[in-house]
Design a protein around this motif. Structure first.
Motif, PDB file in Angstrom:
ATOM      1  N   UNK A 187       4.271  -2.946   7.290  1.00 31.57           N
ATOM      2  CA  UNK A 187       3.323  -1.846   7.510  1.00 31.57           C
ATOM      3  C   UNK A 187       3.944  -0.533   7.039  1.00 31.57           C
ATOM      4  N   UNK A 188       5.225  -0.336   7.324  1.00 31.17           N
ATOM      5  CA  UNK A 188       5.912   0.883   6.867  1.00 31.17           C
ATOM      6  C   UNK A 188       5.938   0.957   5.343  1.00 31.17           C
ATOM      7  N   UNK A 189       6.177  -0.169   4.685  1.00 26.51           N
ATOM      8  CA  UNK A 189       6.164  -0.183   3.221  1.00 26.51           C
ATOM      9  C   UNK A 189       4.776   0.164   2.700  1.00 26.51           C
ATOM     10  N   UNK A 190       3.738  -0.398   3.318  1.00 25.36           N
ATOM     11  CA  UNK A 190       2.368  -0.103   2.899  1.00 25.36           C
ATOM     12  C   UNK A 190       2.035   1.378   3.079  1.00 25.36           C
ATOM     13  N   UNK A 191       2.392   1.943   4.212  1.00 23.83           N
ATOM     14  CA  UNK A 191       2.118   3.362   4.468  1.00 23.83           C
ATOM     15  C   UNK A 191       2.873   4.239   3.475  1.00 23.83           C
ATOM     16  N   UNK A 192       4.105   3.896   3.185  1.00 24.80           N
ATOM     17  CA  UNK A 192       4.901   4.649   2.217  1.00 24.80           C
ATOM     18  C   UNK A 192       4.260   4.615   0.833  1.00 24.80           C
ATOM     19  N   UNK A 221      -0.376   4.378 -11.726  1.00 28.88           N
ATOM     20  CA  UNK A 221      -0.294   2.924 -11.900  1.00 28.88           C
ATOM     21  C   UNK A 221       0.830   2.355 -11.043  1.00 28.88           C
ATOM     22  N   UNK A 222       2.002   2.983 -11.093  1.00 28.17           N
ATOM     23  CA  UNK A 222       3.149   2.490 -10.317  1.00 28.17           C
ATOM     24  C   UNK A 222       2.834   2.493  -8.830  1.00 28.17           C
ATOM     25  N   UNK A 223       2.350   3.615  -8.316  1.00 30.46           N
ATOM     26  CA  UNK A 223       2.078   3.701  -6.881  1.00 30.46           C
ATOM     27  C   UNK A 223       0.848   2.881  -6.486  1.00 30.46           C
ATOM     28  N   UNK A 224      -0.122   2.746  -7.389  1.00 22.53           N
ATOM     29  CA  UNK A 224      -1.284   1.919  -7.108  1.00 22.53           C
ATOM     30  C   UNK A 224      -0.926   0.446  -6.999  1.00 22.53           C
ATOM     31  N   UNK A 225      -0.109  -0.030  -7.920  1.00 30.83           N
ATOM     32  CA  UNK A 225       0.343  -1.421  -7.859  1.00 30.83           C
ATOM     33  C   UNK A 225       1.201  -1.629  -6.610  1.00 30.83           C
ATOM     34  N   UNK A 226       2.056  -0.670  -6.305  1.00 33.71           N
ATOM     35  CA  UNK A 226       2.895  -0.773  -5.105  1.00 33.71           C
ATOM     36  C   UNK A 226       2.035  -0.853  -3.846  1.00 33.71           C
ATOM     37  N   UNK A 265      -0.115  -4.176   0.378  1.00 35.04           N
ATOM     38  CA  UNK A 265      -1.236  -4.565   1.227  1.00 35.04           C
ATOM     39  C   UNK A 265      -1.359  -6.079   1.308  1.00 35.04           C
ATOM     40  N   UNK A 266      -1.194  -6.745   0.174  1.00 35.92           N
ATOM     41  CA  UNK A 266      -1.261  -8.202   0.148  1.00 35.92           C
ATOM     42  C   UNK A 266      -0.106  -8.807   0.945  1.00 35.92           C
ATOM     43  N   UNK A 267       1.030  -8.120   0.996  1.00 37.81           N
ATOM     44  CA  UNK A 267       2.211  -8.634   1.687  1.00 37.81           C
ATOM     45  C   UNK A 267       2.137  -8.478   3.200  1.00 37.81           C
ATOM     46  N   UNK A 268       1.181  -7.717   3.709  1.00 41.00           N
ATOM     47  CA  UNK A 268       1.074  -7.558   5.161  1.00 41.00           C
ATOM     48  C   UNK A 268       0.869  -8.922   5.812  1.00 41.00           C
ATOM     49  N   UNK A 269       1.504  -9.167   6.948  1.00 39.93           N
ATOM     50  CA  UNK A 269       1.360 -10.460   7.635  1.00 39.93           C
ATOM     51  C   UNK A 269      -0.094 -10.757   8.026  1.00 39.93           C
ATOM     52  N   UNK A 270      -0.432 -12.027   8.246  1.00 42.39           N
ATOM     53  CA  UNK A 270      -1.813 -12.483   8.425  1.00 42.39           C
ATOM     54  C   UNK A 270      -2.733 -11.709   9.371  1.00 42.39           C
ATOM     55  N   UNK A 325       6.634  -6.725  -2.580  1.00 43.55           N
ATOM     56  CA  UNK A 325       6.405  -5.503  -1.808  1.00 43.55           C
ATOM     57  C   UNK A 325       7.686  -4.672  -1.758  1.00 43.55           C
ATOM     58  N   UNK A 326       8.822  -5.333  -1.755  1.00 46.77           N
ATOM     59  CA  UNK A 326      10.090  -4.592  -1.767  1.00 46.77           C
ATOM     60  C   UNK A 326      10.257  -3.836  -3.084  1.00 46.77           C
ATOM     61  N   UNK A 327       9.848  -4.445  -4.192  1.00 44.33           N
ATOM     62  CA  UNK A 327       9.897  -3.733  -5.475  1.00 44.33           C
ATOM     63  C   UNK A 327       8.894  -2.576  -5.488  1.00 44.33           C
ATOM     64  N   UNK A 328       7.739  -2.787  -4.877  1.00 47.52           N
ATOM     65  CA  UNK A 328       6.763  -1.713  -4.756  1.00 47.52           C
ATOM     66  C   UNK A 328       7.300  -0.560  -3.937  1.00 47.52           C
ATOM     67  N   UNK A 329       8.064  -0.890  -2.896  1.00 51.20           N
ATOM     68  CA  UNK A 329       8.680   0.159  -2.081  1.00 51.20           C
ATOM     69  C   UNK A 329       9.651   0.986  -2.908  1.00 51.20           C
ATOM     70  N   UNK A 330      10.361   0.335  -3.810  1.00 50.65           N
ATOM     71  CA  UNK A 330      11.289   1.070  -4.679  1.00 50.65           C
ATOM     72  C   UNK A 330      10.522   2.059  -5.554  1.00 50.65           C
ATOM     73  N   UNK A 331       9.408   1.635  -6.146  1.00 48.77           N
ATOM     74  CA  UNK A 331       8.606   2.537  -6.967  1.00 48.77           C
ATOM     75  C   UNK A 331       8.072   3.722  -6.174  1.00 48.77           C
TER      76      UNK A 331
END
Length: 119
Positions: free
Chosen positions: A15-20, A49-54, A59-64, A75-81
């Motif tokens: 959730x923190x990665x998604x919010x970031x 594009x970078x932040x949109x893909x991230x 969002x897809x990586x959020x648990x069920x 999602x970890x790579x998205x967090x880096x971007x």
């Protein structure tokens, strides 16, 4: 009990990665395109594009209960971007963004461009 705590930590982490990533996407969207060029950074489209893909991947990586729970490693790579945008690009673009992010487009000196650092 320990499994429940692990699931909670896992959920909070993603959730923190998604919010970031969402924060980075919204911030990049509200900045003027000319601010990116003026700051010597890549274009606004590139960072959208970078932040949109991230944001999408995180969002897809959020648990069920919240999402699908897939692509967690991406999602970890998205967090880096998103972090690169927020730590490097956002502060550089801020002074050129008019009323957003700091002193404004004039640098607070009556029309002179903002200084680029140093003492």
């Amino acid at each position: 009990m320990i499994a429940s705590a692990q699931i909670l930590v896992f959920t909070l982490f993603y959730v923190a990665i998604f919010v970031l990533a969402l924060w980075a996407l919204i911030d990049a969207a509200v900045r003027p395109a000319t601010a990116f060029v003026s700051a010597g950074k890549r274009t606004k489209r590139f960072w959208l594009v970078i932040t949109g893909v991230a944001t999408a991947v995180s969002f897809v990586a959020l648990p069920p209960p919240l999402g699908i729970g897939q692509l967690g490693f991406l999602a970890l790579l998205g967090a880096v971007g998103a972090i690169v945008y927020l730590v490097d690009v956002r502060p550089a673009v801020g002074p050129y963004s008019g009323g957003r992010g700091g002193r404004g487009g004039r640098g607070g000196r009556g029309g002179t461009p903002p200084s680029r650092g140093g003492w």
